[in-house]
Design a protein around this motif. Sequence first.
Motif, PDB file in Angstrom:
ATOM      1  N   ALA A   1       0.910  -1.209   0.144  1.00  0.00           N
ATOM      2  CA  ALA A   1      -0.070   0.140   0.019  1.00  0.00           C
ATOM      3  C   ALA A   1       0.892   1.316  -0.219  1.00  0.00           C
ATOM      4  CB  ALA A   1      -0.907  -0.063   1.233  1.00  0.00           C
ATOM      5  N   ASP A   2       2.081   1.270   0.681  1.00  0.00           N
ATOM      6  CA  ASP A   2       2.809   2.183   0.781  1.00  0.00           C
ATOM      7  C   ASP A   2       3.500   2.723  -0.711  1.00  0.00           C
ATOM      8  OD1 ASP A   2       2.696   2.618   3.559  1.00  0.00           O
ATOM      9  OD2 ASP A   2       4.398   1.345   3.914  1.00  0.00           O
ATOM     10  N   LEU A   3       3.885   1.619  -1.242  1.00  0.00           N
ATOM     11  CA  LEU A   3       4.377   1.730  -2.695  1.00  0.00           C
ATOM     12  C   LEU A   3       3.433   2.195  -3.743  1.00  0.00           C
ATOM     13  CD1 LEU A   3       6.925   0.808  -4.457  1.00  0.00           C
ATOM     14  CD2 LEU A   3       5.575  -0.995  -5.312  1.00  0.00           C
ATOM     15  N   ALA A   4       1.933   1.608  -3.520  1.00  0.00           N
ATOM     16  CA  ALA A   4       1.099   2.259  -4.354  1.00  0.00           C
ATOM     17  C   ALA A   4       0.603   3.548  -4.273  1.00  0.00           C
ATOM     18  CB  ALA A   4      -0.397   1.317  -4.419  1.00  0.00           C
ATOM     19  N   GLN A   5       0.599   3.912  -3.047  1.00  0.00           N
ATOM     20  CA  GLN A   5       0.055   5.268  -2.650  1.00  0.00           C
ATOM     21  C   GLN A   5       1.393   6.163  -3.121  1.00  0.00           C
ATOM     22  OE1 GLN A   5      -1.312   6.016   1.088  1.00  0.00           O
ATOM     23  NE2 GLN A   5      -2.536   7.340   0.688  1.00  0.00           N
ATOM     24  N   ALA A   6       2.666   5.970  -2.835  1.00  0.00           N
ATOM     25  CA  ALA A   6       3.848   6.621  -3.273  1.00  0.00           C
ATOM     26  C   ALA A   6       3.700   7.084  -4.752  1.00  0.00           C
ATOM     27  CB  ALA A   6       5.126   6.032  -2.997  1.00  0.00           C
ATOM     28  N   PHE A   7       3.011   6.284  -5.685  1.00  0.00           N
ATOM     29  CA  PHE A   7       3.217   6.334  -7.186  1.00  0.00           C
ATOM     30  C   PHE A   7       1.632   6.537  -7.696  1.00  0.00           C
ATOM     31  CE2 PHE A   7       7.013   3.915  -5.907  1.00  0.00           C
ATOM     32  CZ  PHE A   7       7.852   5.101  -6.323  1.00  0.00           C
ATOM     33  N   GLY A   8       0.898   6.664  -7.098  1.00  0.00           N
ATOM     34  CA  GLY A   8      -0.615   6.869  -7.300  1.00  0.00           C
ATOM     35  C   GLY A   8      -1.224   5.713  -8.182  1.00  0.00           C
ATOM     36  N   LEU A   9      -0.581   4.451  -7.897  1.00  0.00           N
ATOM     37  CA  LEU A   9      -1.190   3.469  -8.363  1.00  0.00           C
ATOM     38  C   LEU A   9      -2.552   2.873  -7.841  1.00  0.00           C
ATOM     39  CD1 LEU A   9       2.348   1.337  -8.764  1.00  0.00           C
ATOM     40  CD2 LEU A   9       1.276   2.604 -10.444  1.00  0.00           C
ATOM     41  N   PRO A  10      -3.500   2.872  -8.744  1.00  0.00           N
ATOM     42  CA  PRO A  10      -4.926   2.331  -8.148  1.00  0.00           C
ATOM     43  C   PRO A  10      -4.741   0.714  -7.890  1.00  0.00           C
ATOM     44  CG  PRO A  10      -5.180   2.592 -10.587  1.00  0.00           C
ATOM     45  CD  PRO A  10      -3.839   3.190 -10.075  1.00  0.00           C
ATOM     46  N   ILE A  11      -5.429   0.257  -6.827  1.00  0.00           N
ATOM     47  CA  ILE A  11      -5.525  -1.046  -6.326  1.00  0.00           C
ATOM     48  C   ILE A  11      -6.727  -1.814  -7.239  1.00  0.00           C
ATOM     49  CG2 ILE A  11      -5.525  -2.726  -4.594  1.00  0.00           C
ATOM     50  CD1 ILE A  11      -3.445  -0.646  -4.118  1.00  0.00           C
ATOM     51  N   LEU A  12      -5.906  -2.675  -7.746  1.00  0.00           N
ATOM     52  CA  LEU A  12      -6.800  -3.934  -8.588  1.00  0.00           C
ATOM     53  C   LEU A  12      -6.556  -5.221  -7.429  1.00  0.00           C
ATOM     54  CD1 LEU A  12      -8.617  -5.129 -10.603  1.00  0.00           C
ATOM     55  CD2 LEU A  12      -6.469  -5.702 -11.764  1.00  0.00           C
ATOM     56  N   ALA A  13      -7.642  -5.524  -6.648  1.00  0.00           N
ATOM     57  CA  ALA A  13      -7.726  -6.336  -5.622  1.00  0.00           C
ATOM     58  C   ALA A  13      -7.991  -7.640  -6.053  1.00  0.00           C
ATOM     59  CB  ALA A  13      -8.624  -6.016  -4.262  1.00  0.00           C
ATOM     60  N   ILE A  14      -7.474  -8.927  -5.610  1.00  0.00           N
ATOM     61  CA  ILE A  14      -7.696 -10.051  -6.086  1.00  0.00           C
ATOM     62  C   ILE A  14      -8.268 -10.733  -4.877  1.00  0.00           C
ATOM     63  CG2 ILE A  14      -6.963 -12.215  -7.390  1.00  0.00           C
ATOM     64  CD1 ILE A  14      -6.889  -9.632  -9.050  1.00  0.00           C
ATOM     65  N   LEU A  15      -9.362 -11.295  -4.750  1.00  0.00           N
ATOM     66  CA  LEU A  15      -9.999 -12.064  -3.524  1.00  0.00           C
ATOM     67  C   LEU A  15     -10.335 -13.335  -3.864  1.00  0.00           C
ATOM     68  CD1 LEU A  15     -10.184  -8.894  -2.604  1.00  0.00           C
ATOM     69  CD2 LEU A  15     -12.078  -9.981  -1.367  1.00  0.00           C
ATOM     70  N   ASP A  16      -9.812 -14.445  -3.217  1.00  0.00           N
ATOM     71  CA  ASP A  16     -10.119 -15.970  -3.496  1.00  0.00           C
ATOM     72  C   ASP A  16     -11.476 -15.966  -2.684  1.00  0.00           C
ATOM     73  OD1 ASP A  16     -10.579 -18.571  -3.299  1.00  0.00           O
ATOM     74  OD2 ASP A  16      -8.621 -19.062  -2.407  1.00  0.00           O
ATOM     75  N   ALA A  17     -12.551 -16.201  -3.480  1.00  0.00           N
ATOM     76  CA  ALA A  17     -14.086 -16.095  -3.176  1.00  0.00           C
ATOM     77  C   ALA A  17     -14.419 -17.554  -2.885  1.00  0.00           C
ATOM     78  CB  ALA A  17     -14.909 -15.523  -4.228  1.00  0.00           C
ATOM     79  N   SER A  18     -13.556 -18.605  -2.848  1.00  0.00           N
ATOM     80  CA  SER A  18     -13.967 -19.835  -2.755  1.00  0.00           C
ATOM     81  C   SER A  18     -14.609 -20.327  -1.479  1.00  0.00           C
ATOM     82  CB  SER A  18     -13.039 -20.966  -2.873  1.00  0.00           C
ATOM     83  OG  SER A  18     -11.849 -20.752  -2.056  1.00  0.00           O
TER      84      SER A  18
END
Length: 430
Positions: free
Chosen positions: A103-120
Motif C-alpha cells: 500500500a505504501d508503494l502504491a500510494q507513493a506512485f498513485g497506483l490504483p489497487i486492483l484487488a484479487i480475492l479468493d472467493a471460494s
Amino acid sequence: MSVSCPAAFVAAPASGQGKTTITAAIARYHRNQGRRVRVFKTGPDFLDPMILEQASGQPVDALHLWMVGEAACRAMLYEAAQTSDLILVEGSMGLFDGDPSGADLAQAFGLPILAILDASGMGQTFGALVHGLSTYRPGLSFAGVIANRVGSPGHARMLEDCTPDAIRFFGAVQRNETLSVPDRHLGLVQAGEIADLDARLEAAAAAIEEAGVTGLPEPVTFHPEAIAPITATLSGVRVAIARDAAFAFMYPANLRLLEKMGAELRFFSPLAGDGLPEADAVWLPGGYPELYLDQLAANTALKSDLEAHHAAGRPILAECGGFLYLLDELADREGHTAAMAGLVPGKAQLADRLQGLGLQAAPLPEGELRGHTFHHTRSEVGLEPYDHCWRARGTGSQGEAIYRDGRLSATYLHAWFPSNPEATAQLFRP
C-alpha cells in the motif's frame, strides 16, 4: 516531462489468493491483443517474476521503497510508461503487510489497487472484505476487484451484487486448478522447469477473457526522476556468472548494472559440467543447489577452477545457494549428502522450516549493500564471520553472517546491486 499510461497495483488480503496467476493472465491477455505490457513485482522475489516475464514477454523488475529506493522505483516506472500500453505491479503478501507495505508503494506512485480475492467458500462476506480493503487507508486509490476461484455463475452474481457500489467489479474467474503454477519450498517452481507453462498462460488468459476482465485500468501519470549516471568502473572486467536451474536467482537490474559499468558477462552452467570461463571475477547467485547435489558434486573440474581462481586472489561473490555450493558438504532434507566446492569450511542441510526471511543490509568493507534473505537451510561454518547484516525492521536480532576470505565474500543475503553501484564495482574489480 510527465507521461501517462494505464496502470494498476495488483493486491490481495493475503498470500495464496492467486495474485501471480491473475497478474500473468491479464498480462498475457493484453499481450495477445497486441499491447506492450510491463509487469513489476513488489519486493524481493525471483520466482514470480520468471512467470510474469514469460506472460508479458518483457523483463520484470522489482519495486520496493526500502531495498530499491523510491527514486529508482519512480525512474523505472517512468521509463516503462514511455513505451507501454499497460503497467501492472504485483504486490507481495497482503496489501498492508510489511513495512514498507505494498500500500505504501502504491500510494507513493498513485497506483490504483486492483484487488484479487479468493472467493471460494465465501458469499456476502466478500463485500465486507472489499469494503475493508478499500477504506482501511484514506487516500488510497482503488481500481476495482476481481473475484477468484468462483464456483459457478450464480456464485459470481452473488459476489458482484454484494460488492460496494463505489468499487468496480472487474469480473469473476472460475475455479480451475489447472491454471495454477506448482510450487516447492522456496515458492513457485522456476518457469523453465514447467514444460506446459505457455499452455497454462494461454488458458489463464482465456479464463480472464471469459470472466470479462478485459478492460484497461485508468491512466496514471508518471513523473521523471533524475538518477546519477553509471560510470564504467568495471570496463573490461570479465565476470563469470553461474546460471542454470541450480543458480537462477538474479535480478535483471543486477545484470544490467554490471553491463552499464562495462563488465563483460560470461555465463556458465555448473549442472551442465561447465568449467569456469576465463574471468577476473565470479558471481555464484542463489538458487536450488540442494536439488542437484550429485550433479554438482560430479563437476570436479569447476571445483578445481574455483580453487585456482580463489588462490590467485580474484573476487568471488557467493549468495545463498552460491554460498551453500562453496561449503564442504550440502545435504537435502532426507540427509543425502554430497561434496561441494570446499572453499568455505562447513556444511549445510535443508530443513523442514524456513530458516531465514527478511530485508537486510550487508555492511561490507566496500560499502553497504541492501537486499533480502530467504532460505530453508541450516549451516555450520568453520569460519569466523567478518560481520553480520542488519535488519531493515530493526528487531535487534543479528542478521545473516557475512564470511570473508581474501577476495571471497559469502553470505545468505541476496544483494540488490543498484543500492550501491560503487560498492558493487569494488566487489568485482580485480
